[in-house]
Every structure is written in structure tokens, then in C-alpha cells.
Scaffold this motif. Sequence first.
Motif, PDB file in Angstrom:
ATOM      1  N   GLU A   3     -26.295 119.444   0.441  1.00 57.62           N
ATOM      2  CA  GLU A   3     -27.529 119.447  -0.241  1.00 57.62           C
ATOM      3  C   GLU A   3     -28.631 118.873   0.357  1.00 57.62           C
ATOM      4  O   GLU A   3     -28.716 118.172   0.979  1.00 57.62           O
ATOM      5  CB  GLU A   3     -27.346 119.314  -1.688  1.00 57.62           C
ATOM      6  CG  GLU A   3     -26.221 119.823  -2.258  1.00 57.62           C
ATOM      7  CD  GLU A   3     -25.853 119.673  -3.815  1.00 57.62           C
ATOM      8  OE1 GLU A   3     -26.595 119.261  -4.396  1.00 57.62           O
ATOM      9  OE2 GLU A   3     -24.912 120.105  -4.480  1.00 57.62           O
ATOM     10  N   LEU A   4     -29.816 119.024  -0.325  1.00 60.65           N
ATOM     11  CA  LEU A   4     -31.103 118.463   0.201  1.00 60.65           C
ATOM     12  C   LEU A   4     -30.942 116.881   0.379  1.00 60.65           C
ATOM     13  O   LEU A   4     -31.327 116.526   1.491  1.00 60.65           O
ATOM     14  CB  LEU A   4     -32.277 118.797  -0.898  1.00 60.65           C
ATOM     15  CG  LEU A   4     -33.496 118.366  -0.381  1.00 60.65           C
ATOM     16  CD1 LEU A   4     -34.610 119.395  -1.276  1.00 60.65           C
ATOM     17  CD2 LEU A   4     -33.963 117.201  -0.958  1.00 60.65           C
ATOM     18  N   PRO A   5     -30.379 116.274  -0.616  1.00 65.10           N
ATOM     19  CA  PRO A   5     -30.507 114.689  -0.052  1.00 65.10           C
ATOM     20  C   PRO A   5     -29.591 114.469   1.131  1.00 65.10           C
ATOM     21  O   PRO A   5     -30.047 113.619   2.099  1.00 65.10           O
ATOM     22  CB  PRO A   5     -29.966 113.866  -1.319  1.00 65.10           C
ATOM     23  CG  PRO A   5     -30.164 114.962  -2.400  1.00 65.10           C
ATOM     24  CD  PRO A   5     -30.106 116.228  -1.957  1.00 65.10           C
ATOM     25  N   GLU A   6     -28.753 115.321   1.403  1.00 66.48           N
ATOM     26  CA  GLU A   6     -27.787 115.025   2.449  1.00 66.48           C
ATOM     27  C   GLU A   6     -28.494 115.253   3.926  1.00 66.48           C
ATOM     28  O   GLU A   6     -28.365 114.454   4.725  1.00 66.48           O
ATOM     29  CB  GLU A   6     -26.490 115.609   2.628  1.00 66.48           C
ATOM     30  CG  GLU A   6     -25.284 115.220   1.325  1.00 66.48           C
ATOM     31  CD  GLU A   6     -25.590 115.604   0.142  1.00 66.48           C
ATOM     32  OE1 GLU A   6     -24.819 115.137  -0.803  1.00 66.48           O
ATOM     33  OE2 GLU A   6     -26.534 116.342  -0.374  1.00 66.48           O
ATOM     34  N   VAL A   7     -29.111 116.655   3.735  1.00 67.18           N
ATOM     35  CA  VAL A   7     -29.942 116.841   4.888  1.00 67.18           C
ATOM     36  C   VAL A   7     -31.269 116.091   5.129  1.00 67.18           C
ATOM     37  O   VAL A   7     -31.299 115.706   6.336  1.00 67.18           O
ATOM     38  CB  VAL A   7     -30.450 118.342   4.754  1.00 67.18           C
ATOM     39  CG1 VAL A   7     -31.168 119.106   5.720  1.00 67.18           C
ATOM     40  CG2 VAL A   7     -29.196 119.456   4.482  1.00 67.18           C
TER      41      VAL A   7
END
Length: 296
Positions: A3-7
Motif C-alpha cells: 500500500e501507499l505507506p509501504e511504497v
Amino acid sequence: MPELPEVETVRRGLTPAMEGALLVRAELRRPDLRFPFPADFSTLVSGRRIISLGRRAKYLLIDLEGGDVIIAHLGMSGSFRVEDGTAPETPGDFHHPRGKSEKHDHVVFHLEGLNGPARVIYNDPRRFGFMDITRRDTLASHAFFRDLGEEPTGNVLDAAYLAARFAGKAQPLKSALLDQKNIAGLGNIYVCEALWRSGLSPLRAAGTLVDANGKPRQTLALLTEAIRAVIADAIAAGGSSLRDHIQTDGTLGYFQHSFSVYDREGEPCRTPGCGGTVTRVVQAGRSTFHCPKCQK
């Protein structure tokens, strides 16, 4: 899927090795990932200096001198590994483990940076990720980006913005939040977490958060604040781990926090005084975790 935080955490982890470095050669070890690589991809990117690393939704953007940008998506199992002569680092520790086997190393960026040579390796066991290249000045109209909604980290995302998209919709609230045309980059894990924080059921109709005049109800304002907060907290957790916690095998310990509802089926709800139990339901083929007692 990351998800966005991981990316965003991956972007931050790759930046020291890649930003400002010369991309000497792009080595492709197969002709495709989820999609075939663009024609002459290796030739187009090799010999170019990397200007910056960015992100849009769940896409990693690698800007090259001359105005081209590499678009990279991690898919279900993709990850990058940095090798520079020290212990290898894999930026981004995900809820589901990333692959380690070298047989799944499909792309190798050979770099020459300020601190000497390095390799950035893309590993993807399931090959659901992909890479593309386009011009920066046409990026917004690219098929991957032209229909994306606002970022959950940007100032444009507010209750009025969501009210305009939710008004009159009988669509379940969780499904509306996962629609990338409404919010770009928001995924299953953090939707569940934001709904729990705001006390809203994932099953209720999205339109119930908007009044008859199309204005956001207070519940939508609370949800908007919860979305922004949970994404900010997740990114901050990744950032602090980037500075403080590198395991001996090179894995970076991002997101070692405990989720409040996600993947906690059957466990007590963490809302003070609730006394409910986290339940899992399936919506559009995806698991939803929530507390039926305090999320209404």
C-alpha cells in the motif's frame, strides 16, 4: 499488495542509493513481468543520471535526466534490494513477506553513485509488478494516472472533496474508499484501520455520510481526518525504522507496529470500553476487519 505507506517507505529507502547516481546499465533478465517491458527499455534508461525518486499512489517514479520517468509498480510480491558492498538492504518490510531468492531477481540497475558503484535489484516471485517509461510532461495523462483521485497525504483531500464523490451512493463505504478514482493509493489495510479509528462500519452506504444538500456530515469529517492520520502514522513508522532498525539480514524493520483491526479476527476490539470482538467479512473478494459493536 503493497500500500501507499509501504511504497513511500521503499522510495525513501532507495533515495540515498539512486538519487543523483548514474544509471550505467539496466539489466533485464526476462522479457516481461506482468506486462512486457517497453521496447528498448534498457537502451532508453542506460547511461542516464537519476534526478529524483517520487511516488504517485502506489507507483514509484524514477525521474531521469532528459525528462523521461521510469514507472515501477511492485504488484503483489515485488521488492527492491540495494547492494553496494555492505550488507544488502531491502527497503520496506511488508505485512506479507517479500521474496529473497536470487532466481526471482528480474531487473538489475547498475549504478555509479557518489560513494561508488551499487546495484539496485528488483525481485518479484509472482511477477505481478511491472515497469514502464514515459515523458514527465505527459505523466498526468498516462493511462495509469489520468483517472486517479487525490492523494490521502495531500491538502486537497478533505470532507468536501469526498462528499462530492459519495453523495447519493449506495456503494459500501469501504468499496468507495478503495476506489482509486476517489482516493489514490489507499488500500485494504489502511482503509480498515481508518474506518476503525473513525467508528464507521465498512458496510454502511457511502452516501449516508453526506446530507441532503450534498454537504459532508461530521462523520465524514472524522473519517477524512482518520485517513490522513493513519497514513501519516504508517509513513512515520517506516521512517523511524529506516533510521533505527536494520536487521542482520539487511531487512529493514518498517511497520512493526500492531494493527488495531486488520488481521485480528476474533480478538478483542481495542476501542476503550467497547468490549466487542473484531470480525472478518468478505467484500468484493477482499477481507474486511472491523468491530460490529463500535463501528456503526
